[in-house]
Design a protein around this motif. Sequence first.
Motif, PDB file in Angstrom:
ATOM      1  N   GLY A   1       0.773  -1.234   0.000  1.00 14.81           N
ATOM      2  CA  GLY A   1       0.000   0.000   0.000  1.00 14.81           C
ATOM      3  C   GLY A   1       0.799   1.277   0.000  1.00 14.81           C
TER       4      GLY A   1
ATOM      5  N   SER B   1      -4.967   1.683   2.239  1.00 17.74           N
ATOM      6  CA  SER B   1      -5.609   0.435   2.662  1.00 17.74           C
ATOM      7  C   SER B   1      -7.107   0.542   2.394  1.00 17.74           C
ATOM      8  CB  SER B   1      -5.355   0.163   4.144  1.00 17.74           C
ATOM      9  OG  SER B   1      -5.943   1.164   4.934  1.00 17.74           O
TER      10      SER B   1
ATOM     11  N   PRO C   1      -5.022  -4.996   3.538  1.00 21.22           N
ATOM     12  CA  PRO C   1      -4.206  -4.580   2.391  1.00 21.22           C
ATOM     13  C   PRO C   1      -5.002  -4.629   1.089  1.00 21.22           C
ATOM     14  CG  PRO C   1      -3.313  -6.576   3.410  1.00 21.22           C
ATOM     15  CD  PRO C   1      -4.524  -6.188   4.182  1.00 21.22           C
TER      16      PRO C   1
END
Length: 92
Positions: free
Chosen positions: A39, A52, A58
């Motif tokens: 991310g 996120s 994730p």
Amino acid sequence: MLLMGLVLMLCAQNLMTYLMLQMALHILYEGCVTYMWSGSTPGKRLLGLAVSTTDASPLTLTACLVRAVLKAAFWCDTFPKFPTVPTLHGVH
């Protein structure tokens, strides 16, 4: 990244081809790096930021690529248009 941009510019036949290749490269870079680095891109990582989902899980590869495509589409819409160069007809 700069070297890749120079190579693309030298290989491109015209400005539109160069811009399309540059956009594709940006989408792949942004999407894949964000996915592989959980991310974050190098700049986000330097600042301690990460992308996120709303439940703090994730991002998937698909979500990262869609995010990159949407960012590129927004960039195209807000980027100033290239001015046209007037031609000098009749000047000898």
